[in-house]
Scaffold this active site. Structure first.
Site, mmCIF file in Angstrom:
data_model
loop_
_atom_site.group_PDB
_atom_site.id
_atom_site.type_symbol
_atom_site.label_atom_id
_atom_site.label_comp_id
_atom_site.label_asym_id
_atom_site.label_seq_id
_atom_site.Cartn_x
_atom_site.Cartn_y
_atom_site.Cartn_z
ATOM 1 N N ASP A 78 47.375 3.493 -8.207
ATOM 2 C CA ASP A 78 47.714 4.911 -8.332
ATOM 3 C C ASP A 78 47.527 5.611 -6.980
ATOM 4 O OD1 ASP A 78 44.879 5.330 -8.220
ATOM 5 O OD2 ASP A 78 44.815 4.984 -10.394
ATOM 6 N N ASP A 80 46.595 9.186 -4.856
ATOM 7 C CA ASP A 80 45.998 10.516 -4.831
ATOM 8 C C ASP A 80 46.472 11.216 -3.567
ATOM 9 O OD1 ASP A 80 44.492 9.934 -7.106
ATOM 10 O OD2 ASP A 80 42.915 8.996 -5.918
ATOM 11 N N ASP A 159 32.998 8.799 -0.704
ATOM 12 C CA ASP A 159 31.885 7.850 -0.777
ATOM 13 C C ASP A 159 31.821 6.886 0.411
ATOM 14 O OD1 ASP A 159 34.180 6.658 -1.811
ATOM 15 O OD2 ASP A 159 33.309 6.144 -3.748
HETATM 16 P P1 ATP Z 1 40.469 2.802 -7.522
HETATM 17 O O1 ATP Z 1 41.461 3.863 -7.915
HETATM 18 O O2 ATP Z 1 41.056 1.575 -6.988
HETATM 19 O O3 ATP Z 1 39.451 2.593 -8.555
HETATM 20 P P2 ATP Z 1 39.629 4.770 -5.638
HETATM 21 O O4 ATP Z 1 38.834 4.676 -4.375
HETATM 22 O O5 ATP Z 1 40.996 5.341 -5.536
HETATM 23 O O6 ATP Z 1 39.639 3.353 -6.279
HETATM 24 P P3 ATP Z 1 39.128 6.933 -7.424
HETATM 25 O O7 ATP Z 1 38.099 7.049 -8.486
HETATM 26 O O8 ATP Z 1 40.567 6.944 -7.788
HETATM 27 O O9 ATP Z 1 38.777 5.608 -6.631
HETATM 28 O O10 ATP Z 1 38.820 8.082 -6.382
HETATM 29 C C1 ATP Z 1 39.685 8.456 -5.329
HETATM 30 C C2 ATP Z 1 38.883 8.821 -4.096
HETATM 31 O O11 ATP Z 1 38.001 9.903 -4.379
HETATM 32 C C3 ATP Z 1 37.972 7.702 -3.581
HETATM 33 O O12 ATP Z 1 38.646 6.814 -2.737
HETATM 34 C C4 ATP Z 1 36.907 8.486 -2.841
HETATM 35 O O13 ATP Z 1 37.373 8.895 -1.585
HETATM 36 C C5 ATP Z 1 36.747 9.711 -3.709
HETATM 37 N N1 ATP Z 1 35.715 9.537 -4.741
HETATM 38 C C6 ATP Z 1 35.871 9.123 -6.017
HETATM 39 N N2 ATP Z 1 34.724 9.077 -6.676
HETATM 40 C C7 ATP Z 1 33.784 9.484 -5.805
HETATM 41 C C8 ATP Z 1 32.380 9.661 -5.891
HETATM 42 N N3 ATP Z 1 31.715 9.404 -7.016
HETATM 43 N N4 ATP Z 1 31.738 10.096 -4.779
HETATM 44 C C9 ATP Z 1 32.406 10.360 -3.641
HETATM 45 N N5 ATP Z 1 33.713 10.214 -3.503
HETATM 46 C C10 ATP Z 1 34.414 9.772 -4.560
HETATM 47 MG MG MG Z 2 42.375 5.753 -7.163
#
Ligand code: ATP
Ligand code: MG
Length: 466
Positions: A78, A80, A159
């Site tokens: 996905d 963002d 993060d």
């Molecule tokens: P995936 O979608 O593959 O699980 P992702 O890194 O995209 O991994 P998401 O939960 O979609 O994870 O979050 C998007 C972005 O938002 C992350 O890459 C990070 O930059 C930020 N993020 C998400 N959760 C947190 C958190 N708990 N603390 C800090 N930043 C976060």
């Molecule tokens: Mg994501």
């Protein structure tokens, strides 16, 4: 009063905050030849969103996990987008845009195409916690954070360094605020800022660290790893629904077996699923259970990696099956009849589980159906097999039974019989049932009790889910 009002305005309006933002955190600009992101892996809709926002005069980037995956050469699941437009400003620019969330107010922009609709999540740059003081609980956990900020603040609150890169599809440039690209090359997961403080703010980050390490094969940087040993217990302060979502992501990541090992190595598994407690703590009684879960999770990982769907109910049914089996056998040993013993064991297993992470109701009913179907696979005469096939969750129950065959808990003959039965025509089905009539080895009970006398025809009410 007036100063309070001005402060509020400054915090709310991203444009105003922008001009005030301190520029000390200038990002590294990484050109195409250095990051090598393949534009073909981009979602057309995500690019549409960034272009539309940019044309309206805002800044807009693809951000987070999508950039990490693109830089790894993986097609993100996905996309963002991060922007300096407020959610309301974003909403005005798109036909299908919905404001969602309270803690993180974001906009979902939906695109309808040939397959299932694609949702692009658009979030506004957020301010650092220091500028959102009144929203932080005493223990440091963030409560609400709809306080808009500059891009460099937004990067600092993400993060890991590899999750804090911004990609502009128009210029094909990556803005890297925290050395994410260098960490990618070193294959290191590094928490931005002071790791202990960041885990206290949001203990879920510990689980995310384990999940990303399993997914990317990267190692946790020493300072990122160290505080987990002492702060792991904070995970239990996280609201149950959020914890459940994160565990589900971990199990559905396509790397669940590696992630579960990672949880154990970090000592994070305690109290999440009781099953994980005893199998991962090396209880010798549990070798078989461990084997069952390993095969189940590896099977799930394979399915996910090859793009097939996996139901969460099925997954939890497998994780809790060894517990259920133990309770079921104990009930039978205490003199209960087979089916009531199973139902009692299901209640007990689910109730014990609820002391840890609460499994959502909708998955609970799937689990019960899958479990209660199991003894029914052994009734292979009369109308029973046909009635079983008609159950709405038959496919899941059948897959589960095959898993039990693969782990040696159930005879492979039974699995093969059903595979043939599903594919056979009515004549073939009759002869398969005739064959099964002579097979007295399976009683539907988890204990290896053989019935010598001819079984009385069982009333359909004794049937598990009828
Ligand atoms: P995936 O979608 O593959 O699980 P992702 O890194 O995209 O991994 P998401 O939960 O979609 O994870 O979050 C998007 C972005 O938002 C992350 O890459 C990070 O930059 C930020 N993020 C998400 N959760 C947190 C958190 N708990 N603390 C800090 N930043 C976060
Ligand atoms: Mg994501």
């Amino acid at each position: 009063m007036i100063t309070k009002f001005i402060k509020r305005i400054l915090r709310r309006d991203p444009m105003v905050r922008h001009t005030l933002a301190n520029n000390s955190g200038a990002p590294k600009r990484i050109p195409k030849k250095a990051h090598r992101i393949d534009p073909h892996l981009l979602s057309k809709n995500a690019v549409k969103v960034t272009h539309t926002l940019q044309q309206a005069g805002y800044e807009a980037f693809i951000v987070g996990g999508a950039v990490r995956d693109l830089a790894l050469g993986i097609g993100p699941k996905d996309f963002d987008v991060a922007t300096n437009a407020t959610p309301e400003q974003v909403q005005k620019l798109f036909r299908k845009a919905r404001l969602i969330g309270r803690r993180f107010q974001i906009v979902h922009v939906t695109f309808f195409g040939k397959g299932s609709p694609e949702i692009i999540e658009v979030s506004t740059f957020r301010a650092l916690l220091e500028n959102a003081g009144e929203h932080v609980a005493e223990n440091g956990r963030i409560l609400r954070d709809n306080v808009w900020g500059s891009q460099h603040e937004d990067a600092a609150r993400r993060d890991f360094s590899i999750n804090a890169m911004y990609y502009d599809p128009s210029s094909e440039t990556v803005l890297d605020y925290h050395g994410g690209m260098a960490d990618m090359q070193k294959k290191v997961l590094r928490m931005i800022g002071d790791p202990a403080k960041r885990y206290r703010e949001d203990p879920i980050r510990m689980l995310r660290a384990i999940r990303f390490a399993a997914k990317t094969g990267f190692t946790l940087d020493a300072a990122t790893h160290a505080p987990i040993a002492t702060l792991g217990k904070l995970i239990h302060d996280v609201p149950s629904a959020r914890l459940f979502d994160e565990i589900l992501k971990l199990l559905m990541s396509g790397y669940s077996w590696a992630a579960i090992q990672g949880l154990r190595d970090a000592g994070l598994h305690h109290g999440l699923l009781p099953l994980l407690d005893h199998i991962l703590d090396g209880d010798p009684e549990s070798t078989k259970a461990n084997e069952f879960v390993r095969i189940a999770l590896e099977n799930t990982d394979q399915r996910i990696q090859s793009g097939k769907s996996v139901s969460a109910g099925f997954l939890f049914a497998t994780l809790l099956w060894p517990d259920l089996l133990r309770n079921w056998k104990r009930n039978i040993a205490n003199g209960m009849a087979n089916i009531p013993a199973l139902h009692d064991a299901m209640d007990e297993t689910i109730a014990t589980q609820s002391n840890g992470m609460v499994i959502q109701r909708r998955f609970e009913s799937d689990m019960r159906e899958i479990w209660s179907m199991q003894p029914r696979f052994e009734r292979r005469v009369g109308r029973y097999p046909f009635r079983l096939i008609e159950s709405p969750r038959f496919r899941a129950g059948y897959d589960f039974m095959l898993l039990r065959c693969a782990t040696g808990e159930q005879s492979t003959d039974l699995g093969e019989w059903w595979t043939s039965f599903i594919a056979a025509d009515p004549v073939g089905q009759e002869s398969l049932m005739a064959l099964a009539k002579n097979d007295t080895s399976n009683t539907g009970s988890p204990t290896k009790r053989r019935r010598r006398r001819k079984a009385k025809p069982t009333a359909p009410t004794a049937d598990a889910t009828d």
